[in-house]
Structures are given as C-alpha cells and as structure tokens.
Design an enzyme around this catalytic site. Structure first.
Site, PDB file in Angstrom:
ATOM      1  N   SER A  14      50.120   6.272  91.977  1.00 59.58           N
ATOM      2  CA  SER A  14      49.000   5.793  91.170  1.00 59.58           C
ATOM      3  C   SER A  14      49.351   5.820  89.692  1.00 59.58           C
ATOM      4  O   SER A  14      49.987   6.758  89.207  1.00 59.58           O
ATOM      5  CB  SER A  14      47.750   6.649  91.424  1.00 59.58           C
ATOM      6  N   LYS A  20      50.493   5.183  78.250  1.00 61.44           N
ATOM      7  CA  LYS A  20      50.555   6.636  78.428  1.00 61.44           C
ATOM      8  C   LYS A  20      51.453   7.034  79.600  1.00 61.44           C
ATOM      9  O   LYS A  20      51.903   8.173  79.665  1.00 61.44           O
ATOM     10  CB  LYS A  20      49.144   7.189  78.647  1.00 61.44           C
ATOM     11  N   GLU A  21      51.662   6.103  80.526  1.00 64.04           N
ATOM     12  CA  GLU A  21      52.531   6.351  81.676  1.00 64.04           C
ATOM     13  C   GLU A  21      53.613   5.274  81.667  1.00 64.04           C
ATOM     14  O   GLU A  21      53.433   4.210  82.258  1.00 64.04           O
ATOM     15  CB  GLU A  21      51.720   6.311  82.978  1.00 64.04           C
ATOM     16  N   ASP A  50      45.644   0.816  88.181  1.00 61.44           N
ATOM     17  CA  ASP A  50      44.210   0.727  87.919  1.00 61.44           C
ATOM     18  C   ASP A  50      43.906   0.044  86.591  1.00 61.44           C
ATOM     19  O   ASP A  50      42.747  -0.237  86.304  1.00 61.44           O
ATOM     20  CB  ASP A  50      43.587   2.133  87.934  1.00 61.44           C
ATOM     21  N   LYS A 242      40.350   7.808  89.735  1.00 65.33           N
ATOM     22  CA  LYS A 242      41.529   7.876  90.605  1.00 65.33           C
ATOM     23  C   LYS A 242      41.150   7.904  92.078  1.00 65.33           C
ATOM     24  O   LYS A 242      41.824   7.291  92.915  1.00 65.33           O
ATOM     25  CB  LYS A 242      42.366   9.117  90.263  1.00 65.33           C
ATOM     26  N   ASP A 266      52.030  11.303  92.001  1.00 64.86           N
ATOM     27  CA  ASP A 266      51.735  10.789  90.670  1.00 64.86           C
ATOM     28  C   ASP A 266      52.908   9.949  90.208  1.00 64.86           C
ATOM     29  O   ASP A 266      54.031  10.079  90.712  1.00 64.86           O
ATOM     30  CB  ASP A 266      51.496  11.936  89.688  1.00 64.86           C
ATOM     31  N   ASP A 475      40.828  16.081  94.180  1.00 68.41           N
ATOM     32  CA  ASP A 475      41.825  16.581  95.116  1.00 68.41           C
ATOM     33  C   ASP A 475      41.348  17.838  95.840  1.00 68.41           C
ATOM     34  O   ASP A 475      41.441  17.937  97.064  1.00 68.41           O
ATOM     35  CB  ASP A 475      43.146  16.840  94.381  1.00 68.41           C
TER      36      ASP A 475
END
Length: 763
Positions: A14, A20-21, A50, A242, A266, A475
């Site tokens: 995801s 940022k990622e 997303d 998420k 992740d 989670d």
C-alpha cells in the site's frame, strides 16, 4: 521443477503519496516480492495507490520491466536480499558462497542495469511534466482554433484550457492530475486497475543464452502476476483511509487471483529473506493450521542511528512481548509483515474453537458451532439475540457474483494437505496442481467494479469483513476481531530476518508515529472493541493483553505526576514522604526489586543489551509524557465532543544530505508534543537550582533531604536526555550563550524564590 501443490499467495503493498513515499523505495519493495522464492504461478502481487498518482503508476511499469532480468538473476545466483538497492549496498563480499564462474560478469551487468533503472525512476517527474506540457500545448492550439471559429474569429475573454495529465500512449490519466480538477484529484477520481504482468505459464519457462543480456540457460525466467490498483474516490464518501484501500485490494485480488493467503507489506518494508513466505506457509499447512488466522513476522528496521536514540527497534516489544503472546492465543497484528488466511479475513469462524469460562478462564470446553455458510448478498441477516456480534456469520459481501463464488474456493484451497490421518479439515494431495484460468476482459471489468466507492454500501465490509473501520489503528482491531472469533495467530521469527523496513529517526516524526498508535489504543478502549466485551472464545490472559493495548496511554497521567514530584519536593523543601520509616523503606525495596526482576526478564527474553533496554525505558518516559498524554486528550475529545482525529502520513524518504544517512536525526521540527517534556525539564532544572540555593542560605541545612530530592530529579532528567539531545540539533551541544543566560536566569530566580520564601531556621 514441475508444478507445485502449494496454495496461492497474494501480496499487498500500500502507498498513498509519492512525495512522502518515494517511488524508488516502493519499486524496490515490489522487486523483492517478484523475486521471492515461492512457486511463480502461485504468487501474485498488488499495489494499492490511494493517491492515484501517475508517477507511482509509471514507476511500477519501469519496475516490472527491470524485474524481467532481476528475477532470473536472483534465481540463477541465489541472491539475498532480493531488494536491489539493499543488495548493492551490502558491506560484505558479494562473491562469498557464489559458485558460478560468470557471477562477477553478471553482477557487473545487472548493477549497470539497476543504475540506469534508478536514473529512469528519478527522472520520471521531469519526463511526465515535459510530456504533459507538449500534449497540453497541442491541445491548447486546437482549443483556441475551435474557440475562434465559434466566436467569429476572436478569442472569448473567459477562454481557458485545462492542463491535463497525459499517459505515455497519449491518453488522459484517469487518476489524480498534476493540476487537480474535478474528477481528477486525490479525493475524486475513477477507479484504475492495470494488470502489468499477466499470469505466468503453469510450467517452467527456461531461458536461453543472450549476448545482449545475461545467460539464463536452465533458469526459469517467469515472473509473477502484478497489478496496479487505485480504488475509485468520490466526494461525499468515507473512504476509510488505509483500511478501505486494503479491502479494495482484497476484493480485486479475489476476482483476479484469489490466493487463499494474503501477505501485506508497507511500501518501505521489503522481503529480506526470500524463503519467508514458505516459512510462514509451514505453519498454515501443518496439522491444526486450519485454525490459524494469520502469521505475524517481527518488524526489523534499517537506517536507524547506531545509538537508536528514540528506541525505533522496539526490541522489547517484538522480541519479548510478542513472543510471550505467542504462548497464549497469538501475537497482535501490527500492520505489516503479516500473512493472513483469506477466509478468516472474511469474518468466518475457525473450523474448531474453544470457550473459556470461569473467573480466570480456567474452564476450557469446545465451542458450539454457530450455523452459517459463506452467505450471499440479499440473504436474511437476522441473528439470535444471545450471540455476540463478532460471532455472527457475515452475510453481506456485496452484489458481485464472481466475488461471492470465490469465497468457498479460497476456503478449500487454504486447507492443510490431508497427507496424514491426524489432519482434520484437509484437502487431498494434488488438488492445486490444476492451472488457473487465464484473465479475460470480464474478470478485469468485475475487478474494477468491486473497487468502486459505492460497492461497500449496505454490506459488512469494515464491520465484520476485511480490515475493520473506525480506528486509526485498524491493524490491532482487525487482529482482535479474529481472536475474538476463536482463531489463533502465530509469531514466526526466522533465523534470517523475514522483512526489513525503515522507521522515522527524527524526534518529531517518531513522536507523531507514537501519537497515532496511542490514539488508536484510546479509541479501542472507548469502543465496542474493548476486550471487556469480548466473547468467551478469547483466552483470559489474551484478554488482559488486549486490555493493556487499550489502557496503556492512560498511564501517562500518572507518569506526568511522577515526573513533577521531584521538582515539587525541591520547590517546597519537603521530601516526597515525610518520614523514612522501616515500613516505607521495606515497601520501596520490594517495589525496586520487582521492577529490576521485570527488567532482567525483559532483557533475557528479548536477548538485548542493557543499552538497548535503557533506550527503551528512556523513550517510554518521553513518549508517555508527550504523545500518550495528547492521545488521551484527543480520545476524550472524540468521545465527548465528536471531534474527529486526522493524521499526516509518515515521511519515508531519505534525507536530502547524501553524505550523512542520519541527517534526519538532527532536524528540529517544532510540534506541540514537545510542550510537556520541555516543561518537565525546565521545571526540574529550576527546582534543582532553587533546592540547592535554599540549603546554601539556610541556617540549618538539610543536605540529606536535598540529596534525596536531587537523586529523583536527576533520575527524571536522565530519562529526558534523548529528548534534550534531539532539541540540540546536529552538533549535539548547546551554544555557550545558552549556558550563560541559563546560569544568570537560574541565579536570579533562585535568589528571588529565597527572598519571597525564605528558609526556616528549624527543620
């Protein structure tokens, strides 16, 4: 090698924001998955974007092209780890234990290919921008010509041309545009599903010599199926962050590959041990494995500063607490590095479960089987009044016939192999050797339909099915619901770390991460997921463990009081207790010995050094007086006033300073979470100065009383040392002028305090 009788595994990754990622980090994670040591035809990978970003989409396309040479290279030379960035940055000798004579030549070639791959990935933003400018310029010329023709040869004053985002094939990108508009923004775009790598052939496909590439003779060159997924988003819908994205992938994957097991990672957690999936599958396929809902692997991190200033490794939790939970009903789900049984994720019960009655759950008995089957949409959802909501069979999966039919298939294929008479609820050997049907347009269209934003309306998704909604720590809640139905989980600690990832080493980011976890725990405490309301299928000690998960942020209230007590003692001139009698000293001695024994047990169980344990204790105080306290306040505001809690995504990018990989450690980004720890430090330091001044100016000094107060004050300051060091920046020291002004201020305040509140002549 021939076909495998192992069940299929769908791997979920995801991501939400390429800024940022970074796409290069995500691409390396995908490459480690594609190269995993598991039957190729049984492995499928999915990425959920997303944010609907074209940058992520094109980066994944580049990653799949590179995987065509990287995956066979890993198989040929048995490479570990199979994340190319981590592999090429290893400090060890790459030729160790490599037997093929062409390894050095192959490694040099693949390293050159990877460097070019990185250049392409890092250059994608500029490539996309130039492409969009070119296409938009052409469109602008056409639009101007049409506008002039319609307006008598003149351009209307309100004429504007939308700056679209274009794909490489010259069509509009259906996701988020670089210049967002309606229908093309992060919260408003169509659903996207692109199968970038189709299902491989059921039988091995061996490579051939190739002068332009590597010699893959006798090496299986197939790569697993890979799909890019970006669920539909529209204004007015709650997309559930998420958890909603994960549920969208669950449905899409059920249509396309329907692996009976799901591994979620992740975007910055990659497969470090290529055998990890097989090692986890050993538990699922073992006798009694049909009662296991998920396999949780420990989280291991890279890029942490050598001193682990903010206890990012969290070794006491992962190697102590989680191992202990493994002896009960199993570890909690911690968000990544977890292999799920798809059937359990759908909300169904284990084939066999136990109930625990009595005050301490000491009476164990087989649980009654609640009637139910994989129900289809539209069936009566009534349930007996005496059945706990978590034990009700889910009946509303949506109106997709393909998805509903896939449920029973996933349940059957996930059963252990019935190769022994002691195996219950098994499947016959060879049942999974049949090749899966190829993808067709109807299946892809159905997969797009199940990721639409309206699909979950009037269904059990997010309530009984899939990842559970309503908490920022979805989670923990998701794992709790499974345990509550009688499933058990397993903690799988492999000799070689299964997965590795990154963690925020900056103080601000670290505290915000802890704040999110703590806020989720407070939400659990105030919700129907409080373990006090659990079913009798949850073991007593497992219930206590989940209670601790929901209650631990509230200990911050007492911790803050304890941190201020030494300062209060020094300010007032009175010790924490009035008299040191034998009873009090005995009580203090027992408490101290108990805490020391607990600490020694933690160290023994975790196998960590005292320095790591001490860092964990320090950050417990820092996080407890900052993030945990704020989480309690936010949780109360949500319950009392209905104020929703929002969090920003933790930045996973590396520091801009390439010469110092720990540059982020020294960044000082102010946040309100600093207020309470900073107040404790300042008040304690002032109290120390005033306490010493009081005794200096006292006619009859009480030095013993002072030393008692100073001991506890310095004990508080020792725990706050990493926090103070984080505020000092890169140099790790306070400028001299600060010492000068602090000394002058301390002298002035102490003199003023002694003047206003002079010490008495009597003790």
């Amino acid at each position: 090698t021939g076909r495998s009788d192992l069940p299929g595994v769908d791997v979920f990754v995801s991501t939400a924001d390429p800024e940022k990622e970074p796409p290069l980090v995500t691409a390396n994670t995908i490459l480690s998955i594609m190269a995993a040591n598991y039957p190729v035809e049984k492995l499928s990978a999915y990425i959920s974007d997303d944010g609907g970003a074209i940058l992520t989409f094109e980066a994944m396309a580049e990653a799949i092209r590179f995987a065509e040479v990287w995956v066979p290279f890993c198989r040929k030379h048995d490479i570990e780890p199979r994340n190319p960035d981590s592999y090429f940055n290893l400090k060890t000798d790459p030729t160790k234990n490599k037997k093929r004579p062409d390894f050095v030549k192959d490694r040099r070639w693949i390293k050159r290919e990877y460097d070019e791959f990185k250049v392409r990935i890092n250059g994608l933003p500029e490539t996309i921008r130039k492409r969009c400018d070119m296409y938009n310029s052409r469109e602008a010329i056409k639009e101007k010509s049409l506008a002039k023709e319609k307006n008598g040869g003149t351009l209307p004053p309100d004429f504007q041309v939308e700056k679209a985002t274009w794909m490489a094939d010259g069509t509009h990108w259906p996701g988020t545009w670089l210049n967002p508009i309606a229908d093309h923004s992060k919260g408003d775009h169509a659903g996207i599903l692109q199968v970038m790598s189709k299902f491989p052939e059921p039988d091995p496909v061996m490579g051939q010599p190739d002068e332009k590439r590597l010699d893959f003779t006798g090496i299986d060159i197939r790569i697993p199926m890979f799909s890019y997924v970006s669920r539909e988003k529209r204004p007015g819908f709650d997309h559930n962050k998420k958890a909603g994205a994960m549920n969208g992938m669950v449905r899409a994957s059920a249509i396309l590959s329907n692996g009976p097991f799901i591994l979620n990672l992740d975007c910055d957690h990659y497969i470090y041990n290529s055998m990890a999936i097989k090692e986890g599958m050993c538990f699922m396929m073992d006798r009694g494995g049909d009662r296991i809902c998920y396999i949780q692997f420990p989280q291991r991190f890279e890029g942490i500063d050598p001193s682990d200033r903010y206890a990012n490794h969290n070794t006491v939790f992962f190697d102590g607490s989680m191992r202990a939970l493994d002896g009960l009903q199993g570890p909690v789900y911690v968000g990544t590095g977890c292999m799920f049984r798809r059937y359990a994720l759908y909300g169904f019960h284990p084939p066999r479960a136990n109930e625990y009655t009595g005050v301490f759950g000491q009476n164990k008995s087989p649980a009654d089987t609640i009637p139910g089957k994989p129900a289809l949409s539209g069936e009566d959802d009534a349930q007996p009044l005496n059945v706990h909501p978590d034990l009700d069979i889910p009946r509303k999966f949506g109106n997709s016939t393909m998805f509903n039919e896939s449920i029973a298939v996933a349940e059957y294929q996930g059963r252990p192999l019935a190769d022994h008479m002691s195996v219950k609820n098994g499947r016959p050997p060879g049942a999974l050797l049949i090749p899966r049907q190829p993808l067709d347009a109807q299946m892809v269209a159905e997969a797009v339909a199940v990721i639409s934003c309206w699909y979950e309306d009037n269904t059990d998704w997010g309530d009984k099915v899939g990842w559970i909604y309503g908490s920022v720590t979805e989670d923990v809640v998701t794992g709790y619901r499974m345990h509550n139905r009688g499933w058990r989980s397993v903690y799988c600690v492999t000799k070689r770390d299964a997965f590795r990832g990154t963690a925020p080493i900056n103080l601000t980011d670290r505290l915000h991460q802890v704040l999110r976890w703590a806020t989720g725990s407070v939400e659990i405490f105030y919700s129907k997921n409080n373990p006090l309301f659990a079913t009798r299928r949850l073991k007593f000690l497992q219930r206590i463990a989940y209670l601790n998960v929901g209650f631990y942020p509230f200990t911050s209230i007492f911790l803050v009081v304890y941190c201020f007590l030494p300062a209060l003692s020094l300010f007032s001139g009175q010790f924490i207790v009035q008299g040191l009698n034998v009873a009090f000293l005995l009580y203090l001695f027992v408490i101290t010995i108990t805490l020391c024994c607990m600490s020694l047990l933690e160290v023994k169980w975790s196998g960590i050094g005292l320095e790591e344990w001490w860092r964990n204790e320090q950050f417990w105080v820092i996080g407890g007086t900052s993030a945990h306290l704020v989480a309690v306040i936010q949780g109360l505001l949500k319950v009392v006033a209905g104020i929703e809690i929002s969090f920003t995504l933790t930045t996973k990018s590396a520091s801009e300073d390439e010469n110092d990989i720990y540059a982020d450690l020294y960044l000082v980004k102010w946040t309100s979470l600093f207020i309470m720890p900073l107040t404790i430090i300042i008040v304690t330091l002032l109290a120390v100065v005033i306490g010493i001044s009081r005794q200096i100016y006292s006619v009859i000094p009480q030095w013993t009383q002072l030393f008692g107060g100073l001991f506890f004050a310095f004990w508080v300051l020792c725990h706050m040392y990493p926090f103070a060091k984080g505020l000092m920046g890169r140099r790790g020291r306070v400028p001299t002028i600060i010492y000068v002004w602090a000394g002058l201020l301390a002298i002035c305040i102490s003199l003023l305090w002694v003047t206003l509140n002079p010490p008495g002549d009597q003790p």
